[in-house]
Scaffold this motif. Structure first.
Motif, mmCIF file in Angstrom:
data_model
loop_
_atom_site.group_PDB
_atom_site.id
_atom_site.type_symbol
_atom_site.label_atom_id
_atom_site.label_comp_id
_atom_site.label_asym_id
_atom_site.label_seq_id
_atom_site.Cartn_x
_atom_site.Cartn_y
_atom_site.Cartn_z
ATOM 1 N N GLU A 192 0.807 -1.216 0.000
ATOM 2 C CA GLU A 192 0.000 0.000 0.000
ATOM 3 C C GLU A 192 0.844 1.271 0.000
ATOM 4 O O GLU A 192 1.948 1.295 0.529
ATOM 5 N N ALA A 193 0.278 2.292 -0.606
ATOM 6 C CA ALA A 193 0.883 3.626 -0.559
ATOM 7 C C ALA A 193 0.547 4.202 0.805
ATOM 8 O O ALA A 193 -0.581 4.081 1.269
ATOM 9 N N TRP A 194 1.505 4.810 1.450
ATOM 10 C CA TRP A 194 1.215 5.395 2.756
ATOM 11 C C TRP A 194 0.963 6.888 2.558
ATOM 12 O O TRP A 194 0.008 7.252 1.901
ATOM 13 N N SER A 195 1.807 7.768 3.066
ATOM 14 C CA SER A 195 1.458 9.186 2.947
ATOM 15 C C SER A 195 1.625 9.687 1.519
ATOM 16 O O SER A 195 2.464 9.202 0.766
ATOM 17 N N VAL A 196 0.795 10.666 1.155
ATOM 18 C CA VAL A 196 0.848 11.239 -0.198
ATOM 19 C C VAL A 196 1.030 12.757 -0.082
ATOM 20 O O VAL A 196 0.414 13.398 0.765
ATOM 21 N N VAL A 197 1.951 13.313 -0.905
ATOM 22 C CA VAL A 197 2.191 14.764 -0.887
ATOM 23 C C VAL A 197 2.373 15.284 -2.313
ATOM 24 O O VAL A 197 2.899 14.591 -3.173
ATOM 25 N N PHE A 198 1.932 16.528 -2.524
ATOM 26 C CA PHE A 198 2.164 17.216 -3.797
ATOM 27 C C PHE A 198 3.534 17.877 -3.775
ATOM 28 O O PHE A 198 3.975 18.368 -2.728
ATOM 29 N N SER A 199 4.177 17.919 -4.934
ATOM 30 C CA SER A 199 5.385 18.735 -5.063
ATOM 31 C C SER A 199 4.960 20.211 -4.995
ATOM 32 O O SER A 199 3.798 20.530 -5.253
#
Length: 348
Positions: free
Chosen positions: A151-158
């Motif tokens: 699974e993908a954990w944290s997600v952030v935008f550049s």
């Protein structure tokens, strides 16, 4: 007069109970400001009502139905598999949270949410191993990215908003294109489960915190690992850069926060004050304060220059998974296992 009254300092502005049907793990602010072109177009339309409908429709298509006025959003993600978008309207010590969209699509709990700098797109990652991108204004799903078996954990935008990054169980950071959702590159920490992740505001660095307490800092352009820091003895729940991109702030299960100088990778200070795991940290964009939230049910505000706690909010009654500053540094939103969303006033 109330606004400037010295006693109006830290206060609870609004609390929304049962904002989700289960614990809320993630939150983010979005701030949309229409560009001058849109504003002018809107004014022209008001002057010649109805005359120029065809042009207006053509323009709407180009602008993807962007709102004509400034909008402030709060996005929340919960264990009920939902992402919710709220409109925040308020000024000074008043404020209101209105439900705008319920975003359905994830089949398991939502772990992390973020909003791009333009305030137009939200990203969410879930235990279902997908990242989803949503149009903040319409609530439509734009893309679904399948992150494979881990699974993908944290997600952030550049910072400029063209990429999103996510950490995973295999200790890797995957970077995807916002436009189309394709995989762009993978950064390998060669370590354990990458729990938390952050871009520096200047776009030069990406940092990750792992389940074993290690911090990795990568150079974005070259993709090379610049620093590995043995920060904490336990899971790093949250990691964030200072707005001037000079410092890195980390929060961990050992109950401490640490601040590092990026260039030298030296430890600048260790901060203590929470009675349990520190689950999130976030800088105010004006860099005067930062906030932390914890399993001890509190949200704390810290003075950046003095490195001390200036206020503790005790309005949640379960662990506070996430707390984030608004773009104007004057508000903090927090979300908790107690299913509530709270917006606090934090004077600048």
């Amino acid at each position: 007069a109330l606004k400037h009254h010295n006693n109006i300092m830290f206060s609870l502005l609004t609390k929304r109970e049962n904002a989700h049907s289960e614990g809320i793990w993630a939150c983010a602010w979005g701030h949309f400001v229409p560009d001058e072109k849109n504003k002018e177009a809107a004014n022209v339309d008001k002057e010649n009502e109805g005359e120029d409908k065809e042009n207006q429709e053509r323009r709407d298509d180009n602008d993807q139905n962007l709102p004509e006025t400034e909008q402030r959003y709060i996005v929340t993600g919960g264990l009920d598999d939902l992402v919710r978008v709220w409109r925040w309207s308020g000024d000074g010590v008043e404020g209101e949270l209105t439900p705008l969209h319920t975003l359905e699509g994830h089949s398991l709990g939502v772990i992390s949410v973020d909003v791009n700098a333009a305030g137009t797109i939200a990203a969410s990652s879930s235990l279902d191993s997908t990242i989803r991108l949503w149009d903040l204004h319409t609530g439509e799903q734009l893309h679904m990215i399948d992150c494979g078996p881990v699974e993908a954990w944290s997600v952030v935008f550049s910072p400029e908003g063209s990429l999103i990054a996510s950490g995973n169980h295999a200790g890797k950071i995957n970077v995807y294109s916002v436009d189309g959702g394709r995989h762009v590159t993978t950064l390998d920490t060669r370590g354990r489960f990458t729990y938390s992740i952050a871009y520096s505001r200047d776009g030069k660095y990406i940092a990750s915190g792992a389940i074993d307490g290690f911090i990795n800092v990568f150079d974005v352009e070259s993709g090379k690992l610049v620093h590995t820091l043995e920060g904490h003895a336990m899971t790093i729940r949250s990691i964030t850069f200072s707005p001037d991109s000079q410092l890195l702030l980390t929060a961990a299960d050992d109950g401490h926060m640490k601040m590092y100088d990026i260039k030298s990778s030296n430890l600048a200070c260790t901060l203590s004050g929470h009675g349990s795991w520190v689950l999130s940290v976030d800088f105010a964009p004006d860099q005067q304060h930062f906030t932390s939230s914890s399993s001890d049910h509190t949200v704390k505000v810290w003075d950046f220059a003095q490195r001390n706690c200036v206020h503790t909010f005790k309005d949640h009654h379960d662990q506070v998974w996430c707390a984030k500053y608004s773009q104007d540094s004057s508000k903090i939103v927090s979300v908790s296992e107690d299913k509530s969303v709270i917006v606090f006033n934090s004077p600048v």
